[in-house]
Design a protein around this motif. Structure first.
Motif, PDB file in Angstrom:
ATOM      1  N   THR A   1       0.920  -1.190   0.064  1.00  0.00           N
ATOM      2  CA  THR A   1      -0.195  -0.019   0.041  1.00  0.00           C
ATOM      3  C   THR A   1       0.917   1.338   0.073  1.00  0.00           C
ATOM      4  O   THR A   1       1.933   1.247   0.631  1.00  0.00           O
ATOM      5  CB  THR A   1      -0.755  -0.055   1.257  1.00  0.00           C
ATOM      6  N   PRO A   2       0.469   2.444  -0.442  1.00  0.00           N
ATOM      7  CA  PRO A   2       1.272   3.544  -0.599  1.00  0.00           C
ATOM      8  C   PRO A   2       1.523   4.009   0.943  1.00  0.00           C
ATOM      9  O   PRO A   2       2.812   4.405   1.197  1.00  0.00           O
ATOM     10  CB  PRO A   2       0.307   4.740  -1.180  1.00  0.00           C
ATOM     11  N   ALA A   3       0.635   3.840   1.744  1.00  0.00           N
ATOM     12  CA  ALA A   3       1.045   4.164   3.407  1.00  0.00           C
ATOM     13  C   ALA A   3       2.237   3.383   4.047  1.00  0.00           C
ATOM     14  O   ALA A   3       2.818   3.790   4.305  1.00  0.00           O
ATOM     15  CB  ALA A   3      -0.299   3.768   4.250  1.00  0.00           C
ATOM     16  N   THR A   4       2.073   2.053   3.423  1.00  0.00           N
ATOM     17  CA  THR A   4       3.161   1.156   3.835  1.00  0.00           C
ATOM     18  C   THR A   4       4.630   1.620   3.232  1.00  0.00           C
ATOM     19  O   THR A   4       5.566   1.644   4.097  1.00  0.00           O
ATOM     20  CB  THR A   4       3.115  -0.204   3.624  1.00  0.00           C
ATOM     21  N   VAL A   5       4.611   2.033   2.096  1.00  0.00           N
ATOM     22  CA  VAL A   5       5.852   2.600   1.275  1.00  0.00           C
ATOM     23  C   VAL A   5       6.177   3.901   2.261  1.00  0.00           C
ATOM     24  O   VAL A   5       7.529   3.883   2.264  1.00  0.00           O
ATOM     25  CB  VAL A   5       5.480   2.776  -0.185  1.00  0.00           C
ATOM     26  N   SER A   6       5.292   4.807   2.257  1.00  0.00           N
ATOM     27  CA  SER A   6       5.768   5.949   2.860  1.00  0.00           C
ATOM     28  C   SER A   6       6.289   6.016   4.258  1.00  0.00           C
ATOM     29  O   SER A   6       7.280   6.398   4.586  1.00  0.00           O
ATOM     30  CB  SER A   6       4.530   6.834   2.778  1.00  0.00           C
ATOM     31  N   ARG A   7       5.565   4.763   5.084  1.00  0.00           N
ATOM     32  CA  ARG A   7       5.812   4.894   6.421  1.00  0.00           C
ATOM     33  C   ARG A   7       7.522   4.247   6.570  1.00  0.00           C
ATOM     34  O   ARG A   7       8.305   4.475   7.234  1.00  0.00           O
ATOM     35  CB  ARG A   7       4.975   3.808   6.983  1.00  0.00           C
ATOM     36  N   THR A   8       7.676   3.087   5.524  1.00  0.00           N
ATOM     37  CA  THR A   8       8.986   2.585   5.447  1.00  0.00           C
ATOM     38  C   THR A   8      10.185   3.387   4.936  1.00  0.00           C
ATOM     39  O   THR A   8      11.253   3.335   5.830  1.00  0.00           O
ATOM     40  CB  THR A   8       8.893   1.289   4.818  1.00  0.00           C
ATOM     41  N   LEU A   9       9.852   4.276   4.298  1.00  0.00           N
ATOM     42  CA  LEU A   9      10.800   5.066   3.727  1.00  0.00           C
ATOM     43  C   LEU A   9      11.152   6.180   4.892  1.00  0.00           C
ATOM     44  O   LEU A   9      12.291   6.432   5.216  1.00  0.00           O
ATOM     45  CB  LEU A   9      10.388   6.148   2.659  1.00  0.00           C
ATOM     46  N   SER A  10      10.101   6.726   5.457  1.00  0.00           N
ATOM     47  CA  SER A  10      10.194   7.705   6.815  1.00  0.00           C
ATOM     48  C   SER A  10      11.313   6.857   7.778  1.00  0.00           C
ATOM     49  O   SER A  10      11.930   7.541   8.418  1.00  0.00           O
ATOM     50  CB  SER A  10       8.986   8.172   7.205  1.00  0.00           C
ATOM     51  N   LEU A  11      10.868   5.588   8.013  1.00  0.00           N
ATOM     52  CA  LEU A  11      11.474   4.935   8.961  1.00  0.00           C
ATOM     53  C   LEU A  11      13.073   4.705   8.522  1.00  0.00           C
ATOM     54  O   LEU A  11      13.996   4.968   9.470  1.00  0.00           O
ATOM     55  CB  LEU A  11      10.912   3.353   9.330  1.00  0.00           C
ATOM     56  N   LEU A  12      13.465   4.235   7.279  1.00  0.00           N
ATOM     57  CA  LEU A  12      14.740   4.284   6.979  1.00  0.00           C
ATOM     58  C   LEU A  12      15.235   5.703   7.141  1.00  0.00           C
ATOM     59  O   LEU A  12      16.636   5.720   7.380  1.00  0.00           O
ATOM     60  CB  LEU A  12      14.697   3.863   5.405  1.00  0.00           C
ATOM     61  N   LYS A  13      14.758   6.703   6.812  1.00  0.00           N
ATOM     62  CA  LYS A  13      15.124   8.067   6.800  1.00  0.00           C
ATOM     63  C   LYS A  13      15.697   8.271   8.346  1.00  0.00           C
ATOM     64  O   LYS A  13      16.621   8.849   8.774  1.00  0.00           O
ATOM     65  CB  LYS A  13      14.407   8.942   6.289  1.00  0.00           C
ATOM     66  N   ARG A  14      14.429   8.291   9.242  1.00  0.00           N
ATOM     67  CA  ARG A  14      14.751   8.376  10.727  1.00  0.00           C
ATOM     68  C   ARG A  14      15.827   7.668  11.436  1.00  0.00           C
ATOM     69  O   ARG A  14      16.653   8.049  12.306  1.00  0.00           O
ATOM     70  CB  ARG A  14      13.280   8.085  11.270  1.00  0.00           C
ATOM     71  N   ASN A  15      16.227   6.411  10.919  1.00  0.00           N
ATOM     72  CA  ASN A  15      17.423   5.615  11.339  1.00  0.00           C
ATOM     73  C   ASN A  15      18.756   6.164  10.878  1.00  0.00           C
ATOM     74  O   ASN A  15      19.574   5.433  11.022  1.00  0.00           O
ATOM     75  CB  ASN A  15      16.914   4.244  11.287  1.00  0.00           C
ATOM     76  N   GLY A  16      18.609   7.037   9.943  1.00  0.00           N
ATOM     77  CA  GLY A  16      19.794   7.557   9.170  1.00  0.00           C
ATOM     78  C   GLY A  16      20.302   6.662   7.990  1.00  0.00           C
ATOM     79  O   GLY A  16      21.679   6.815   7.764  1.00  0.00           O
ATOM     80  N   TRP A  17      19.575   5.628   7.590  1.00  0.00           N
ATOM     81  CA  TRP A  17      20.265   4.908   6.538  1.00  0.00           C
ATOM     82  C   TRP A  17      20.073   5.263   5.168  1.00  0.00           C
ATOM     83  O   TRP A  17      20.768   5.047   4.127  1.00  0.00           O
ATOM     84  CB  TRP A  17      19.369   3.405   6.691  1.00  0.00           C
ATOM     85  N   ILE A  18      19.097   6.381   5.026  1.00  0.00           N
ATOM     86  CA  ILE A  18      18.970   6.974   3.802  1.00  0.00           C
ATOM     87  C   ILE A  18      18.579   8.445   4.068  1.00  0.00           C
ATOM     88  O   ILE A  18      18.180   8.640   5.143  1.00  0.00           O
ATOM     89  CB  ILE A  18      17.702   6.405   2.772  1.00  0.00           C
ATOM     90  N   SER A  19      18.567   9.258   2.998  1.00  0.00           N
ATOM     91  CA  SER A  19      18.211  10.640   3.219  1.00  0.00           C
ATOM     92  C   SER A  19      17.259  10.804   1.927  1.00  0.00           C
ATOM     93  O   SER A  19      17.577  10.359   0.988  1.00  0.00           O
ATOM     94  CB  SER A  19      19.148  11.704   3.256  1.00  0.00           C
TER      95      SER A  19
END
Length: 221
Positions: A173-191
């Motif tokens: 779902t789009p919500a899952t994609v957005s939530r996971t990208l935000s998590l990866l960003k929050r943990n510093g693994w991507i910007s």
């Protein structure tokens, strides 16, 4: 370009494609035409009888289009430009003639086919991955390509597709994609930026891609 650079210089016809323009559509005559993507990004999709769009692949610079229809009468999918694109149109007939004249080009063509098969295998593995996070991370690593030779160099990658298109492609779902990208960003693994991202910790992403739980991968300081 690498393996087929000579063939493209001899046979390739430059072609420009504007954002939102189709390169070809499903069931169009294939005409034995291959395309090499020099710049830009293209979405391959099929329109189902019920009107639902099924995304097949996202094509980026260095990829080939049309390899799947060599010897076939028509296109298996539609190709839509997500950005302005520059391509080389390479007729397979002329490429075959070159391979008859220059035996070395057979090895180059085989290398290109091997890369395309590997790319499709990676894409298939991404879609077979069990967890949503694992699928998304594999997708990001595929977009990012190989790590830069210089560790100090940032690994930028484009994300010209929408969250909806990413979710459709990955079966999420789009919500899952957005939530996971935000998590990866929050943990510093991507910007994340406008239509793109930077890999900040490839080791962390590779651990996640291998199936390691999020809780076991250390966040960046």
């Amino acid at each position: 370009m690498m393996d087929l650079e000579l063939a493209q210089c001899q046979l390739g016809t430059p072609l420009a494609l504007a954002r939102g323009e189709h390169l070809f559509q499903m069931h169009d005559a294939a005409n034995g035409e291959l395309y090499y993507v020099r710049s830009g990004h293209i979405k391959l999709y099929q329109q189902c009888p019920d009107g639902v769009e099924r995304i097949i692949d996202f094509v980026q610079p260095g990829d080939w289009l049309g390899v799947d229809t060599i010897g076939e009468p028509e296109r298996h999918a539609s190709a839509l430009a997500l950005t302005d694109c520059e391509l080389d149109l390479v007729p397979y007939r002329q490429l075959a003639e070159l391979m008859d004249r220059e035996p070395y080009s057979c090895d180059l063509f085989s290398a290109m086919l091997s890369r395309e098969i590997e790319r499709q295998q990676i894409a298939a593995a991404t879609l077979r991955s069990a967890g949503a996070c694992q699928r998304i991370v594999l997708f990001l690593l595929q977009r990012a390509g190989k790590a830069p030779a210089d560790p100090a160099e940032e690994n930028h990658a484009a994300l010209p597709m929408s969250r909806q298109e990413i979710s459709d492609y990955l079966g999420l779902t789009p919500a899952t994609v957005s939530r996971t990208l935000s998590l990866l960003k929050r943990n510093g693994w991507i910007s994340l930026g406008q239509r793109g991202f930077v890999v900040q910790s490839r080791p962390a992403l590779e651990q996640l891609a291998a199936g390691m739980p999020l809780t076991e991968v250390p966040a960046m300081a």
